[in-house]
Scaffold this motif. Structure first.
Motif, PDB file in Angstrom:
ATOM      1  N   TYR A  33      29.915  30.652 -52.284  1.00 49.48           N
ATOM      2  CA  TYR A  33      30.212  29.431 -52.653  1.00 49.48           C
ATOM      3  C   TYR A  33      29.093  28.606 -53.185  1.00 49.48           C
ATOM      4  O   TYR A  33      28.253  28.656 -52.174  1.00 49.48           O
ATOM      5  N   TYR A  35      27.844  24.684 -53.516  1.00 48.64           N
ATOM      6  CA  TYR A  35      28.169  23.180 -53.306  1.00 48.64           C
ATOM      7  C   TYR A  35      27.044  22.447 -53.929  1.00 48.64           C
ATOM      8  O   TYR A  35      25.899  22.633 -53.563  1.00 48.64           O
ATOM      9  N   ASP A  42      29.818  13.497 -50.278  1.00 54.13           N
ATOM     10  CA  ASP A  42      30.122  14.669 -49.755  1.00 54.13           C
ATOM     11  C   ASP A  42      29.956  15.861 -50.855  1.00 54.13           C
ATOM     12  O   ASP A  42      29.853  15.584 -52.041  1.00 54.13           O
ATOM     13  N   PRO A  43      29.779  17.094 -50.023  1.00 58.68           N
ATOM     14  CA  PRO A  43      29.655  18.200 -50.933  1.00 58.68           C
ATOM     15  C   PRO A  43      30.735  18.631 -51.900  1.00 58.68           C
ATOM     16  O   PRO A  43      32.023  18.449 -51.619  1.00 58.68           O
ATOM     17  N   PHE A  45      32.448  21.156 -54.673  1.00 50.98           N
ATOM     18  CA  PHE A  45      32.704  22.531 -55.096  1.00 50.98           C
ATOM     19  C   PHE A  45      32.125  22.670 -56.478  1.00 50.98           C
ATOM     20  O   PHE A  45      32.618  22.235 -57.344  1.00 50.98           O
ATOM     21  N   TYR A  97      37.921  36.843 -49.483  1.00 52.52           N
ATOM     22  CA  TYR A  97      38.229  35.605 -50.152  1.00 52.52           C
ATOM     23  C   TYR A  97      39.836  35.383 -50.265  1.00 52.52           C
ATOM     24  O   TYR A  97      40.185  33.990 -50.166  1.00 52.52           O
ATOM     25  N   GLY A 100      42.464  31.935 -46.041  1.00 50.07           N
ATOM     26  CA  GLY A 100      41.660  30.921 -45.535  1.00 50.07           C
ATOM     27  C   GLY A 100      41.260  30.754 -44.134  1.00 50.07           C
ATOM     28  O   GLY A 100      40.501  30.010 -43.686  1.00 50.07           O
TER      29      GLY A 100
ATOM     30  N   TYR B  33      43.962  25.409 -43.683  1.00 55.97           N
ATOM     31  CA  TYR B  33      43.372  25.087 -42.418  1.00 55.97           C
ATOM     32  C   TYR B  33      42.450  23.954 -42.604  1.00 55.97           C
ATOM     33  O   TYR B  33      42.217  23.458 -43.796  1.00 55.97           O
ATOM     34  N   PHE B  35      39.116  21.782 -40.994  1.00 54.96           N
ATOM     35  CA  PHE B  35      37.795  21.939 -40.366  1.00 54.96           C
ATOM     36  C   PHE B  35      37.199  20.699 -40.004  1.00 54.96           C
ATOM     37  O   PHE B  35      37.271  19.605 -40.986  1.00 54.96           O
ATOM     38  N   ARG B  50      37.943  24.491 -36.138  1.00 56.12           N
ATOM     39  CA  ARG B  50      38.789  24.808 -36.940  1.00 56.12           C
ATOM     40  C   ARG B  50      40.248  24.974 -36.491  1.00 56.12           C
ATOM     41  O   ARG B  50      40.358  25.074 -35.217  1.00 56.12           O
ATOM     42  N   ARG B  95      41.244  23.587 -46.421  1.00 54.50           N
ATOM     43  CA  ARG B  95      41.136  24.776 -47.326  1.00 54.50           C
ATOM     44  C   ARG B  95      42.331  25.459 -47.034  1.00 54.50           C
ATOM     45  O   ARG B  95      43.212  25.655 -46.239  1.00 54.50           O
ATOM     46  N   SER B  96      42.950  25.468 -48.490  1.00 56.12           N
ATOM     47  CA  SER B  96      44.252  26.181 -48.633  1.00 56.12           C
ATOM     48  C   SER B  96      44.290  27.683 -48.178  1.00 56.12           C
ATOM     49  O   SER B  96      43.468  28.429 -48.243  1.00 56.12           O
ATOM     50  N   ASP B  97      45.548  27.984 -47.929  1.00 59.55           N
ATOM     51  CA  ASP B  97      45.876  29.615 -47.424  1.00 59.55           C
ATOM     52  C   ASP B  97      46.803  30.020 -48.236  1.00 59.55           C
ATOM     53  O   ASP B  97      47.642  31.262 -47.923  1.00 59.55           O
ATOM     54  N   TYR B 104      42.605  26.831 -52.965  1.00 65.72           N
ATOM     55  CA  TYR B 104      42.647  28.445 -52.102  1.00 65.72           C
ATOM     56  C   TYR B 104      41.114  28.673 -52.428  1.00 65.72           C
ATOM     57  O   TYR B 104      40.594  28.906 -53.145  1.00 65.72           O
ATOM     58  N   GLY B 105      40.559  29.211 -51.032  1.00 69.59           N
ATOM     59  CA  GLY B 105      39.405  29.995 -51.017  1.00 69.59           C
ATOM     60  C   GLY B 105      38.319  29.015 -50.893  1.00 69.59           C
ATOM     61  O   GLY B 105      37.265  29.236 -50.266  1.00 69.59           O
ATOM     62  N   LYS B 106      38.305  27.818 -51.196  1.00 67.85           N
ATOM     63  CA  LYS B 106      37.070  26.788 -51.276  1.00 67.85           C
ATOM     64  C   LYS B 106      37.715  25.512 -50.428  1.00 67.85           C
ATOM     65  O   LYS B 106      38.712  25.026 -50.006  1.00 67.85           O
ATOM     66  N   LEU B 107      36.612  24.922 -49.861  1.00 71.37           N
ATOM     67  CA  LEU B 107      36.735  23.612 -49.082  1.00 71.37           C
ATOM     68  C   LEU B 107      36.616  22.450 -49.734  1.00 71.37           C
ATOM     69  O   LEU B 107      35.799  22.266 -50.737  1.00 71.37           O
ATOM     70  N   THR B 108      37.576  21.463 -49.581  1.00 72.11           N
ATOM     71  CA  THR B 108      37.614  20.237 -49.867  1.00 72.11           C
ATOM     72  C   THR B 108      37.294  19.410 -48.938  1.00 72.11           C
ATOM     73  O   THR B 108      37.928  19.085 -47.781  1.00 72.11           O
ATOM     74  N   PHE B 109      36.071  18.490 -48.942  1.00 73.44           N
ATOM     75  CA  PHE B 109      35.684  17.653 -47.883  1.00 73.44           C
ATOM     76  C   PHE B 109      35.982  16.235 -48.308  1.00 73.44           C
ATOM     77  O   PHE B 109      36.426  15.546 -49.280  1.00 73.44           O
TER      78      PHE B 109
END
Lengths: 115, 119
Positions: A33, A35, A42-43, A45, A97, A100, B33, B35, B50, B95-97, B104-109
């Motif tokens: 990934y 960022y 904030d980071p 994506f 991938y 989660g 999830y 974090f 987590r 992070r969506s599952d 899905y698959g990536k982090l949102t901060f």
């Protein structure tokens, strides 16, 4: 334990130049990934790759491109650099991938300064 | 799209005391999830803790624990016995599952909270 390796750690470029950032994931991690973190932000994506295929795309400018190679390392190419591209660029990797539950491990980041 | 909000831009705590950092999020998904990441002055992003949304039990990692309130979409971080080395920017992340979900698959901060620890 091996970590995510990013190079270079610092990079200074002029406007309209091109820059390439590299990311070497943790061994056996197949997902990478990217960022972008601007000053005090904030980071955000940019893009991700799973098994060498693009898996997701975020707010990545058209001037940027990226790919993941056969050894799973990834490169982020940035062209026609603008002052606003100055930021810390993080690479993170995970194993798998489609869950989660897989935790992203971040590299130390590459700081790009555009003059 | 999912959003993560940290309403405290800055917090401070005395060494050895306890501090709680707040985080709320908005999602229509049920599988995800959460974090907490720490970013010290070195700017390295370090995973602190987590939480799986399907687990009712709050996650704990040594001096770090969370208060996860799924119905209220709240996910706060409690740091006990604060140490000088805890001083950092703390980010809450989602992070969506759920396959097909926008996160899905990536982090949102979230926007981050700067924690200062006073000796």
């Amino acid at each position: 334990a091996a970590g995510v390796i990013q190079s270079p750690r610092h990079l200074i470029k002029e406007k309209r130049e091109t820059a390439t950032l590299k990311c070497y994931p943790i061994p056996r991690h197949d997902t990478v990934y990217w960022y972008q973190q601007g000053p005090g932000q904030d980071p955000q994506f940019l893009i991700s790759f799973y098994e060498k295929m693009q898996s997701d795309k975020g707010s990545i400018p058209d001037r940027f491109s990226a790919q993941q190679f056969s050894d799973y390392h990834s490169e982020l190419n940035m062209s026609s650099l603008e002052l606003g591209d100055s930021a810390l660029y993080f690479c993170a990797s995970s194993r798998g991938y489609r869950s989660g539950a897989n935790v992203l491990t971040f590299g130390a980041g590459s700081r790009l300064t555009v003059l | 799209a999912q959003t993560v909000t940290q309403s405290q831009p800055e917090m401070s705590v005395q060494e050895a005391e306890t501090v709680t950092l707040s985080c709320t999020y908005d999602t229509s998904e049920s599988d995800y999830y959460l974090f907490w990441y720490k970013q010290p002055p070195s700017r390295q992003m370090i995973l602190v803790i987590r939480q799986e949304a399907y687990k009712q039990q709050n996650a704990t990692e040594n001096r770090f624990s969370v208060n996860f309130q799924k119905a209220a979409k709240s996910f706060s971080l409690k740091i006990s016995d604060s140490q000088l080395g805890d001083a950092a920017m703390y980010f809450c992340a989602y992070r969506s599952d759920e396959a097909g979900g926008t996160s899905y698959g990536k982090l949102t901060f979230g926007q981050g909270t700067i924690l200062t620890v006073h000796p």
